[in-house]
Design a protein around this motif. Structure first.
Motif, short mmCIF file in Angstrom:
data_model
loop_
_atom_site.label_atom_id
_atom_site.label_comp_id
_atom_site.label_asym_id
_atom_site.label_seq_id
_atom_site.Cartn_x
_atom_site.Cartn_y
_atom_site.Cartn_z
N ILE A 119 0.65 -1.05 -0.22
CA ILE A 119 0.36 0.00 -0.01
C ILE A 119 0.61 1.15 0.06
O ILE A 119 1.07 2.19 -0.46
CB ILE A 119 -1.34 0.21 0.99
N ARG A 120 1.73 1.37 0.26
CA ARG A 120 2.75 2.03 0.91
C ARG A 120 3.27 2.38 -0.36
O ARG A 120 3.43 4.01 -0.76
CB ARG A 120 4.09 2.27 1.73
N GLU A 121 3.69 1.67 -1.33
CA GLU A 121 4.57 1.92 -2.15
C GLU A 121 3.09 2.14 -3.67
O GLU A 121 3.70 3.07 -4.43
CB GLU A 121 5.16 0.54 -2.60
N ALA A 122 2.12 1.66 -3.13
CA ALA A 122 1.07 2.19 -4.75
C ALA A 122 1.04 3.88 -4.12
O ALA A 122 0.94 4.69 -5.14
CB ALA A 122 -0.11 1.46 -3.96
N GLY A 123 1.65 4.38 -3.26
CA GLY A 123 0.99 5.91 -2.79
C GLY A 123 0.04 6.21 -2.82
O GLY A 123 -0.83 7.68 -2.37
N ARG A 124 -1.55 5.73 -2.29
CA ARG A 124 -2.60 6.24 -3.05
C ARG A 124 -3.52 4.30 -2.36
O ARG A 124 -3.35 3.73 -1.90
CB ARG A 124 -2.99 6.65 -4.08
N PHE A 125 -4.40 5.18 -1.27
CA PHE A 125 -4.93 4.03 -0.84
C PHE A 125 -6.58 4.66 -0.92
O PHE A 125 -7.04 6.26 -0.85
CB PHE A 125 -4.40 3.59 0.02
N CYS A 126 -7.50 3.89 -0.77
CA CYS A 126 -9.03 3.99 0.16
C CYS A 126 -9.25 3.32 1.00
O CYS A 126 -9.34 2.14 1.36
CB CYS A 126 -9.63 3.26 -0.84
N VAL A 127 -10.21 4.21 2.23
CA VAL A 127 -10.12 4.09 3.21
C VAL A 127 -11.57 3.72 2.90
O VAL A 127 -12.51 4.15 2.78
CB VAL A 127 -10.00 5.00 4.78
N ASN A 128 -12.14 2.29 3.29
CA ASN A 128 -13.25 1.61 3.71
C ASN A 128 -13.77 1.13 4.84
O ASN A 128 -13.44 0.31 5.48
CB ASN A 128 -13.45 0.06 2.81
N ILE A 129 -14.99 1.77 5.27
CA ILE A 129 -15.29 2.23 7.04
C ILE A 129 -16.35 1.35 6.72
O ILE A 129 -17.61 1.54 6.17
CB ILE A 129 -15.74 3.74 6.90
N LEU A 130 -16.13 -0.14 7.08
CA LEU A 130 -17.29 -1.32 7.43
C LEU A 130 -17.94 -1.45 8.29
O LEU A 130 -18.97 -0.46 9.55
CB LEU A 130 -16.33 -2.15 7.98
N SER A 131 -19.49 -1.42 8.02
CA SER A 131 -20.44 -1.57 8.34
C SER A 131 -20.70 -2.86 9.04
O SER A 131 -19.92 -3.87 9.42
CB SER A 131 -21.46 -2.04 6.81
N ALA A 132 -21.93 -2.47 10.32
CA ALA A 132 -21.81 -4.10 11.59
C ALA A 132 -22.04 -5.01 10.13
O ALA A 132 -21.32 -6.70 11.06
CB ALA A 132 -23.27 -3.83 12.06
N ALA A 133 -22.76 -5.45 8.87
CA ALA A 133 -23.23 -6.14 8.71
C ALA A 133 -21.17 -7.05 7.99
O ALA A 133 -21.36 -8.02 6.77
CB ALA A 133 -23.74 -6.75 7.44
N GLN A 134 -20.74 -6.46 8.45
CA GLN A 134 -18.94 -6.80 7.49
C GLN A 134 -17.83 -7.61 8.45
O GLN A 134 -16.52 -7.51 7.54
CB GLN A 134 -18.70 -5.81 6.44
N GLU A 135 -18.15 -8.25 9.05
CA GLU A 135 -17.48 -8.68 10.05
C GLU A 135 -16.54 -9.82 9.02
O GLU A 135 -15.75 -9.97 9.34
CB GLU A 135 -17.88 -8.80 11.53
N GLU A 136 -17.26 -10.75 8.71
CA GLU A 136 -16.53 -11.38 7.70
C GLU A 136 -15.26 -10.93 6.90
O GLU A 136 -14.26 -11.70 6.94
CB GLU A 136 -17.31 -12.43 7.12
#
Length: 162
Positions: free
Chosen positions: A65-82
């Motif tokens: 991820i560091r090498e890519a230099g760009r990233f997306c933060v996905n804020i998970l919902s309660a239904a996304q534990e798996e």
């Protein structure tokens, strides 16, 4: 003055009493997708718009991820534990069977059905013990759902009640 001796198990147990939201940070590493679960996501600044997260220095995903230099933060919902469990573990393809599209700025995987996403460029990284403190400049962001967040509390997943 010598450093105090803090038992790591006690440290984890005490700090586990502070609930945290759970995110998945994703990036494109060439033609490959990469992602890791992160429970230490935070707002840094409104002007300029900056966010941060902490990544373990022993992580196999974080250097990509560091090498890519760009990233997306996905804020998970309660239904996304798996989904969180998959990204917290080791797998050759953490995205298998997962719905996603490309975030508009970074091109990183933007996971379907998350509460919100934040698309960033890597701004700076600070070494801090066995973790790196990562600061990203926000280029785009959006709320996807008004549901409940996935929360980590006292060593496990918990539900937020309102």
């Amino acid at each position: 003055m010598s450093e105090p001796a803090i038992d790591p198990a006690k440290f984890r147990q005490v700090l586990g009493h502070f609930p945290t939201g759970v995110t998945v940070v994703t990036a494109r590493d060439g033609d490959r997708r990469v992602g890791l679960a992160v429970g230490s996501f935070f707002s840094v600044s409104l002007d300029p718009p900056l966010v941060g997260f902490c990544a373990g220095s022993q992580s196999s995903s974080w250097p990509r991820i560091r090498e890519a230099g760009r990233f997306c933060v996905n804020i998970l919902s309660a239904a996304q534990e798996e989904e969180c469990r998959v990204f917290a573990g080791k797998s050759d393809d953490k995205f298998a069977g997962l719905g996603y599209d490309a975030a508009p700025f970074s091109g990183a995987p933007r996971i379907h059905d998350v509460l919100a996403w934040v698309d960033c460029a890597l701004e700076t990284v600070h070494e801090a013990g066995d973790h790196d403190i990562v600061v990203g400049r926000v280029h785009d962001l959006e709320v996807q759902s008004e549901g409940h967040p996935l929360v980590f509390f006292r060593g496990g997943y918990a539900q937020l009640e309102r």
